[in-house]
Write an enzyme that holds these catalytic residues in place. Structure first.
Site, PDB file in Angstrom:
ATOM      1  NE  ARG A   1       7.005  16.356 -12.486  1.00 57.45           N
ATOM      2  CZ  ARG A   1       7.364  15.278 -13.210  1.00 57.45           C
ATOM      3  NH1 ARG A   1       7.582  14.097 -12.872  1.00 57.45           N
ATOM      4  NH2 ARG A   1       7.530  15.583 -14.832  1.00 57.45           N
TER       5      ARG A   1
ATOM      6  CD  GLN B   1      10.564  10.097  -4.971  1.00 57.95           C
ATOM      7  OE1 GLN B   1      11.473   9.832  -4.317  1.00 57.95           O
ATOM      8  NE2 GLN B   1       9.788   9.132  -5.599  1.00 57.95           N
TER       9      GLN B   1
ATOM     10  CE  LYS C   1       7.956   6.522 -13.652  1.00 57.61           C
ATOM     11  NZ  LYS C   1       7.451   7.450 -14.496  1.00 57.61           N
TER      12      LYS C   1
ATOM     13  CE  LYS D   1      -0.169  15.321  -1.196  1.00 57.64           C
ATOM     14  NZ  LYS D   1      -1.615  15.028  -0.617  1.00 57.64           N
ATOM     15  N   GLY D   2       4.962  11.530  -3.628  1.00 55.73           N
ATOM     16  CA  GLY D   2       5.712  10.268  -3.594  1.00 55.73           C
ATOM     17  C   GLY D   2       4.820   8.888  -4.046  1.00 55.73           C
TER      18      GLY D   2
ATOM     19  CG  ASP E   1       9.221  10.905 -14.257  1.00 57.34           C
ATOM     20  OD1 ASP E   1       9.108  12.199 -14.180  1.00 57.34           O
ATOM     21  OD2 ASP E   1       8.381   9.948 -14.663  1.00 57.34           O
TER      22      ASP E   1
ATOM     23  NE  ARG F   1      -0.621   7.633 -11.070  1.00 51.02           N
ATOM     24  CZ  ARG F   1       0.831   7.795 -11.124  1.00 51.02           C
ATOM     25  NH1 ARG F   1       1.198   7.315 -12.056  1.00 51.02           N
ATOM     26  NH2 ARG F   1       1.319   7.851  -9.969  1.00 51.02           N
TER      27      ARG F   1
HETATM   28  C1  LIG Z   1       2.802  15.590 -12.826  1.00 47.02           C
HETATM   29  C2  LIG Z   1       3.157  14.547 -11.825  1.00 47.02           C
HETATM   30  C3  LIG Z   1       4.267  13.824 -11.860  1.00 47.02           C
HETATM   31  C4  LIG Z   1       4.740  12.826 -11.067  1.00 47.02           C
HETATM   32  N1  LIG Z   1       5.831  12.326 -10.970  1.00 47.02           N
HETATM   33  C5  LIG Z   1       6.257  11.423  -9.946  1.00 47.02           C
HETATM   34  C6  LIG Z   1       7.525  10.963  -9.861  1.00 47.02           C
HETATM   35  O1  LIG Z   1       8.378  11.257 -10.641  1.00 47.02           O
HETATM   36  N2  LIG Z   1       7.899  10.068  -8.895  1.00 47.02           N
HETATM   37  C7  LIG Z   1       6.793   9.810  -7.712  1.00 47.02           C
HETATM   38  O2  LIG Z   1       7.064   9.004  -6.526  1.00 47.02           O
HETATM   39  N3  LIG Z   1       5.544  10.131  -7.801  1.00 47.02           N
HETATM   40  C8  LIG Z   1       5.303  10.999  -8.974  1.00 47.02           C
HETATM   41  N4  LIG Z   1       4.076  11.503  -8.961  1.00 47.02           N
HETATM   42  C9  LIG Z   1       2.864  10.702  -8.236  1.00 47.02           C
HETATM   43  C10 LIG Z   1       2.668  11.395  -6.905  1.00 47.02           C
HETATM   44  O3  LIG Z   1       3.987  11.181  -5.972  1.00 47.02           O
HETATM   45  C11 LIG Z   1       1.596  11.222  -6.120  1.00 47.02           C
HETATM   46  O4  LIG Z   1       1.455   9.880  -6.030  1.00 47.02           O
HETATM   47  C12 LIG Z   1       0.284  11.641  -6.761  1.00 47.02           C
HETATM   48  O5  LIG Z   1       0.412  12.682  -7.280  1.00 47.02           O
HETATM   49  C13 LIG Z   1      -0.845  11.752  -5.741  1.00 47.02           C
HETATM   50  O6  LIG Z   1      -0.670  12.561  -4.724  1.00 47.02           O
HETATM   51  P1  LIG Z   1      -1.610  13.844  -4.798  1.00 47.02           P
HETATM   52  O7  LIG Z   1      -0.299  15.025  -4.606  1.00 47.02           O
HETATM   53  O8  LIG Z   1      -2.310  14.180  -6.011  1.00 47.02           O
HETATM   54  O9  LIG Z   1      -2.294  14.182  -3.486  1.00 47.02           O
HETATM   55  P2  LIG Z   1      -3.504  12.769  -2.879  1.00 47.02           P
HETATM   56  O10 LIG Z   1      -3.598  13.427  -1.515  1.00 47.02           O
HETATM   57  O11 LIG Z   1      -2.934  11.454  -3.210  1.00 47.02           O
HETATM   58  O12 LIG Z   1      -4.521  13.310  -3.870  1.00 47.02           O
HETATM   59  C14 LIG Z   1      -5.435  14.502  -3.801  1.00 47.02           C
HETATM   60  C15 LIG Z   1      -6.538  14.216  -4.567  1.00 47.02           C
HETATM   61  O13 LIG Z   1      -6.365  13.923  -5.877  1.00 47.02           O
HETATM   62  C16 LIG Z   1      -7.148  13.060  -6.521  1.00 47.02           C
HETATM   63  N5  LIG Z   1      -6.340  12.012  -6.936  1.00 47.02           N
HETATM   64  C17 LIG Z   1      -4.927  11.776  -6.613  1.00 47.02           C
HETATM   65  N6  LIG Z   1      -4.589  10.670  -7.177  1.00 47.02           N
HETATM   66  C18 LIG Z   1      -5.500  10.120  -8.128  1.00 47.02           C
HETATM   67  C19 LIG Z   1      -5.576   8.952  -8.489  1.00 47.02           C
HETATM   68  N7  LIG Z   1      -4.648   8.179  -8.706  1.00 47.02           N
HETATM   69  N8  LIG Z   1      -6.958   8.688  -9.192  1.00 47.02           N
HETATM   70  C20 LIG Z   1      -8.041   9.531  -9.001  1.00 47.02           C
HETATM   71  N9  LIG Z   1      -7.746  10.625  -8.188  1.00 47.02           N
HETATM   72  C21 LIG Z   1      -6.662  10.840  -7.508  1.00 47.02           C
HETATM   73  C22 LIG Z   1      -8.121  12.555  -5.490  1.00 47.02           C
HETATM   74  O14 LIG Z   1      -9.357  13.715  -5.776  1.00 47.02           O
HETATM   75  C23 LIG Z   1      -7.223  13.020  -4.219  1.00 47.02           C
HETATM   76  O15 LIG Z   1      -8.392  13.237  -3.159  1.00 47.02           O
HETATM   77  C24 LIG Z   1       3.484  12.541  -9.830  1.00 47.02           C
HETATM   78  C25 LIG Z   1       2.535  13.072  -9.805  1.00 47.02           C
HETATM   79  C26 LIG Z   1       2.372  14.290 -10.584  1.00 47.02           C
HETATM   80  C27 LIG Z   1       0.934  15.159 -10.529  1.00 47.02           C
END
Ligand SMILES: Cc1cc2nc3c(=O)[nH]c(=O)nc-3n(C[C@H](O)[C@H](O)[C@H](O)COP(=O)(O)OP(=O)(O)OC[C@H]3O[C@@H](n4cnc5c(N)ncnc54)[C@H](O)[C@@H]3O)c2cc1C
Length: 308
Positions: free
Chosen positions: A184, A163, A98, A187-188, A134, A289
């Site tokens: 990468r 994002q 970051k 969603k954000g 990131d 998280r």
């Molecule tokens: C490898 C990686 C790197 C990332 N880097 C960044 C970044 O640089 N900048 C940024 O803004 N965001 C980052 N994120 C976070 C991202 O933006 C989302 O907030 C996060 O991934 C949740 O979205 P989702 O796509 O998993 O979908 P969602 O619809 O949120 O989740 C889908 C399913 O995944 C599971 N899940 C998701 N999150 C959680 C959790 N916290 N605890 C338990 N179960 C959960 C649940 O079963 C949920 O129903 C990153 C995520 C990943 C996986």
């Protein structure tokens, strides 16, 4: 509704002190941040790699306030890279950084962050791996993309994050897909205003698929950062349509979330990279998280009450 409240709390010093001092916090934090020191995290890395998974390592910390903290962040990554070298994992263990932790928000921050991140990218390259920048809140992104461009001049494998919730991202994706970047797509995770970002899950999911298509059809290397089962299967479909082989894109998920799915995708022959965070300054990462899944917050509060 809870998500935005938790995200606002993630920027509050008072909440930081309260949450960090709560007696049960550590045991809930461990699910997402499985170590505070390099000595604690190395066995975790070896175990994940032994299970056929790849890693991207995050030394937690952000929003620092002095140049000395930025230097310390750089040194923490250099220490980790120094210890990873003998494991000979090469590109199977990369770094995620970051730029706020490297001083981006301080006076002269753009140059400072670039000066601090460059040695990390050089050290990573020396052990056969790379760094991904990131994405943080939208005000930081022009600087992040400029640093990404600059680093790619010498280290073309340097990656960055986009994002799906931001309106600007489709355009960023086109540019990055055309210039062959490792990207990468997530969603954000930040609290963003309606002027710059979609606010509803279904709009964000639709944008994710549109942007994913752009990346899959482009010249770069897409990294799908999501745990969403629907997006995982859409990725596989789009990859097939675009004629990409399994080693021409990868899945990425966070340590502690859907661990069984990590193993399932790896066993199916996919590249599956686990974003593994460690360190002592875990508050911001942990709160994001909690915000992503209100059940995590309920679990956290229940453990506080039962211990209390
Ligand atoms: C490898 C990686 C790197 C990332 N880097 C960044 C970044 O640089 N900048 C940024 O803004 N965001 C980052 N994120 C976070 C991202 O933006 C989302 O907030 C996060 O991934 C949740 O979205 P989702 O796509 O998993 O979908 P969602 O619809 O949120 O989740 C889908 C399913 O995944 C599971 N899940 C998701 N999150 C959680 C959790 N916290 N605890 C338990 N179960 C959960 C649940 O079963 C949920 O129903 C990153 C995520 C990943 C996986």
């Amino acid at each position: 509704m809870l998500g935005p409240v938790i995200l606002a709390a993630s920027r509050s010093d008072r909440m930081r002190r309260l949450v960090s001092a709560a007696p049960v916090t550590k045991q809930v934090v461990d699910r997402f941040i499985p170590g505070e020191t390099v000595d604690e995290i190395l066995p975790v890395i070896e175990e994940l790699a032994g299970n056929g998974l790849e890693l991207t390592m995050d030394v937690v910390g952000e929003d620092i306030t002095t140049p000395e903290q930025a230097t310390a962040a750089r040194d923490a990554y250099l220490e980790l890279i120094g210890r990873l070298g003998p494991l000979e994992l090469g590109a199977r263990a990369e770094m995620s950084v970051k730029l706020s932790m490297f001083g981006q928000a301080l006076p002269g921050g753009h140059e400072l962050a670039l000066a601090n991140v460059r040695p990390v990218v050089e050290a990573a390259a020396a052990i056969g791996t790379t760094v991904t920048l990131d994405a943080e809140d939208h005000t930081t992104l022009d600087s992040m993309f400029a640093i990404h461009d600059e680093l790619r001049g010498d280290f073309p494998q340097t990656g960055c994050v986009i994002q799906a919730y931001l309106f600007r991202t489709q355009e960023d994706a086109r540019r990055l897909a055309a210039n062959g970047s490792r990207v990468r797509l997530v969603k954000g995770a930040y609290k963003e205003p309606a002027e710059v970002a979609h606010q509803h899950k279904h709009e964000i999911d639709k944008a994710y698929v549109r942007i994913l298509r752009t990346l899959m059809e482009g010249e770069g290397y897409p990294m799908i950062g999501s745990h969403d089962p629907r997006l995982i299967s859409i990725t596989q479909e789009l990859a097939r349509t675009a004629g990409r082989k399994p080693d021409e894109y990868e899945f990425q998920m966070l340590y502690g979330i859907r661990g069984e799915e990590h193993l399932r995708l790896a066993a199916e022959g996919h590249r599956m990279r686990v974003y593994t965070a460690y360190g002592t300054d875990w508050y911001g990462y942990f709160m994001r998280r909690l915000a992503e899944k209100p059940a995590n917050l309920r679990f956290f509060l229940r453990s506080m009450v039962s211990k209390g």
